[in-house]
Design a protein around this motif. Sequence first.
Motif, PDB file in Angstrom:
ATOM      1  N   UNK A  90       0.828  -1.212   0.000  1.00  0.00           N
ATOM      2  CA  UNK A  90       0.000   0.000   0.000  1.00  0.00           C
ATOM      3  C   UNK A  90       0.862   1.262   0.000  1.00  0.00           C
ATOM      4  N   UNK A  91       1.752   1.327  -0.980  1.00  0.00           N
ATOM      5  CA  UNK A  91       2.628   2.485  -1.127  1.00  0.00           C
ATOM      6  C   UNK A  91       2.642   2.964  -2.574  1.00  0.00           C
ATOM      7  N   UNK A  92       2.929   4.239  -2.754  1.00  0.00           N
ATOM      8  CA  UNK A  92       3.102   4.850  -4.068  1.00  0.00           C
ATOM      9  C   UNK A  92       4.486   5.486  -4.098  1.00  0.00           C
ATOM     10  N   UNK A  93       5.259   5.167  -5.134  1.00  0.00           N
ATOM     11  CA  UNK A  93       6.610   5.721  -5.270  1.00  0.00           C
ATOM     12  C   UNK A  93       6.671   6.628  -6.490  1.00  0.00           C
ATOM     13  N   UNK A  94       7.518   7.641  -6.424  1.00  0.00           N
ATOM     14  CA  UNK A  94       7.632   8.581  -7.536  1.00  0.00           C
ATOM     15  C   UNK A  94       9.063   9.068  -7.718  1.00  0.00           C
ATOM     16  N   UNK A  95       9.330   9.558  -8.926  1.00  0.00           N
ATOM     17  CA  UNK A  95      10.574  10.236  -9.254  1.00  0.00           C
ATOM     18  C   UNK A  95      10.265  11.724  -9.365  1.00  0.00           C
ATOM     19  N   UNK A  96      11.020  12.530  -8.646  1.00  0.00           N
ATOM     20  CA  UNK A  96      10.808  13.968  -8.673  1.00  0.00           C
ATOM     21  C   UNK A  96      11.816  14.668  -9.561  1.00  0.00           C
ATOM     22  N   UNK A  97      11.720  15.983  -9.653  1.00  0.00           N
ATOM     23  CA  UNK A  97      12.672  16.740 -10.478  1.00  0.00           C
ATOM     24  C   UNK A  97      14.059  16.747  -9.852  1.00  0.00           C
ATOM     25  N   UNK A  98      15.066  16.939 -10.694  1.00  0.00           N
ATOM     26  CA  UNK A  98      16.461  17.076 -10.263  1.00  0.00           C
ATOM     27  C   UNK A  98      16.951  15.868  -9.474  1.00  0.00           C
ATOM     28  N   UNK A  99      16.492  14.674  -9.891  1.00  0.00           N
ATOM     29  CA  UNK A  99      17.005  13.456  -9.294  1.00  0.00           C
ATOM     30  C   UNK A  99      16.389  13.032  -7.982  1.00  0.00           C
ATOM     31  N   UNK A 100      15.393  13.740  -7.500  1.00  0.00           N
ATOM     32  CA  UNK A 100      14.765  13.384  -6.225  1.00  0.00           C
ATOM     33  C   UNK A 100      13.793  12.232  -6.413  1.00  0.00           C
ATOM     34  N   UNK A 101      13.378  11.637  -5.316  1.00  0.00           N
ATOM     35  CA  UNK A 101      12.411  10.548  -5.351  1.00  0.00           C
ATOM     36  C   UNK A 101      11.707  10.489  -4.008  1.00  0.00           C
ATOM     37  N   UNK A 102      10.634   9.724  -3.935  1.00  0.00           N
ATOM     38  CA  UNK A 102       9.901   9.620  -2.676  1.00  0.00           C
ATOM     39  C   UNK A 102       8.913   8.488  -2.687  1.00  0.00           C
ATOM     40  N   UNK A 103       8.335   8.251  -1.537  1.00  0.00           N
ATOM     41  CA  UNK A 103       7.352   7.186  -1.378  1.00  0.00           C
ATOM     42  C   UNK A 103       6.374   7.583  -0.286  1.00  0.00           C
ATOM     43  N   UNK A 104       5.116   7.200  -0.446  1.00  0.00           N
ATOM     44  CA  UNK A 104       4.101   7.525   0.549  1.00  0.00           C
ATOM     45  C   UNK A 104       3.137   6.341   0.668  1.00  0.00           C
ATOM     46  N   UNK A 105       2.687   6.056   1.882  1.00  0.00           N
ATOM     47  CA  UNK A 105       1.697   5.011   2.090  1.00  0.00           C
ATOM     48  C   UNK A 105       0.294   5.573   1.905  1.00  0.00           C
ATOM     49  N   UNK A 106      -0.674   4.685   1.740  1.00  0.00           N
ATOM     50  CA  UNK A 106      -2.048   5.137   1.533  1.00  0.00           C
ATOM     51  C   UNK A 106      -3.049   4.207   2.200  1.00  0.00           C
ATOM     52  N   UNK A 107      -4.207   4.777   2.519  1.00  0.00           N
ATOM     53  CA  UNK A 107      -5.374   3.988   2.911  1.00  0.00           C
ATOM     54  C   UNK A 107      -6.269   3.760   1.700  1.00  0.00           C
ATOM     55  N   UNK A 108      -6.331   4.769   0.829  1.00  0.00           N
ATOM     56  CA  UNK A 108      -7.022   4.661  -0.446  1.00  0.00           C
ATOM     57  C   UNK A 108      -6.136   5.330  -1.498  1.00  0.00           C
TER      58      UNK A 108
END
Length: 433
Positions: A90-108
């Motif tokens: 239950x996570x969403x991962x992404x690539x951001x600008x200038x080489x950044x990245x992240x991940x966030x959990x979700x209920x929906x």
Amino acid sequence: MADSNNKPRVVIVGAGFAGFNAARELSRLIGATAEIVVINSTDYFLYLPLMPQVTGGLVESAHICVSLAGRLRKTRFVLGTVNRVDARRKTVSWDGPEGSSGQVGYDRVILTAGSVNKLLPIPGIADYAHGFRTINEALYLRDHIIRQLELAALAADPAERAARCTFVVVGAGYTGTELTAHGQRLTTRLARVLPGLAGQEIRWLLLDTSPRVLAELDPRLSRTAERVLRRRGVEVLTGESVEQALDGSVQLTTGDKVATRSLIWCVGVRADPLVDGLDLDTNRGRLQVDEYMAVPGSDDIYACGDCAAVPDLTRPGQICGMTAQHAQRQGKLVARNVAASLGKGTQRPYKHGDLGFLVDLGGLAAAANPLHVPLSGPVANALTRGYHLSAMAGNRMRVAADWTLNGITPSEPTSLAVIDAASVPLDVNKPRA
């Protein structure tokens, strides 16, 4: 996955018509009791229906873009491109600008990733055609069209001049038809101020394998649009398409070869490539969902808009078309259904009533069938523009001012050349060299 304040978290992937409207409606319904995270590759919502008018010089590009941070005050906005949705964790991962990245959990999670240019297995298309799905493509195409006429005016070789003054549009749906209409008016205005083009024919060819333009519309409106285009000199070639794209020319399915430096691809769209990487069932390349826009077997995943195969309850066995009208309505309803799943309200199935369609052909010309009443000419044009103003999320006065000013005095057809072809590849998985 609740946050430190025990609020449920809803993650919305994408902020096109579906995602933007889902975020606004969800903010209204449960903004005080839930954390809403919107992840999008741009920091604006793009009003796609007016892109042909951007290319044609009638509307400023910034005026059809609305700030997500400014309009979605009750959400957390993340600038990034989602690359993975892990349903098990239950996570969403992404690539951001200038080489950044992240991940966030979700209920929906609400998947509204949208669509990209649809490619067909035609040799050379990915290498030589220009798409028309993003604001960058609209701006690039405007600059490209202007630059071709400017170079044609200086060309000593008649064959080169003719090729630069020939524009081939493939796909006579809404986008292709409107783009051809506005593009032809742009080149007509520009040719008047370039002495080197005196007497030079400027050709616009509109191709489609369908037997008529705007096949989705009532035949009467289709004939109206074709009549307007032909009156302006556009060569409408139905039942035809491109067999091969070459450097400096295109081979048509009829065997004819057309010399051109401008091949514009408006054949259609397909679901965003994100869909291919999800371990979820699909239908015709789009995520399989039920009438509530929930993914079967996953009570925490919803999807709508172009990336989802939402059942069309008005046509049993069919799925809803990939249109802004559907995406906007689905976005609002999916927000209510997600809120209901969190204890606010009751879920409802998506069932739409067709409001009709509108096509702006430039000047005072248009074709429309609001509530299935066929209209054309100035009345249809006024209705079309009125609808766009009412449907926009912002900048209405700026767009209305653009129309007013350009009705009084034409815009200056200049090429800023701020976007190159490598920045707008037709195939998102195959950047241009």
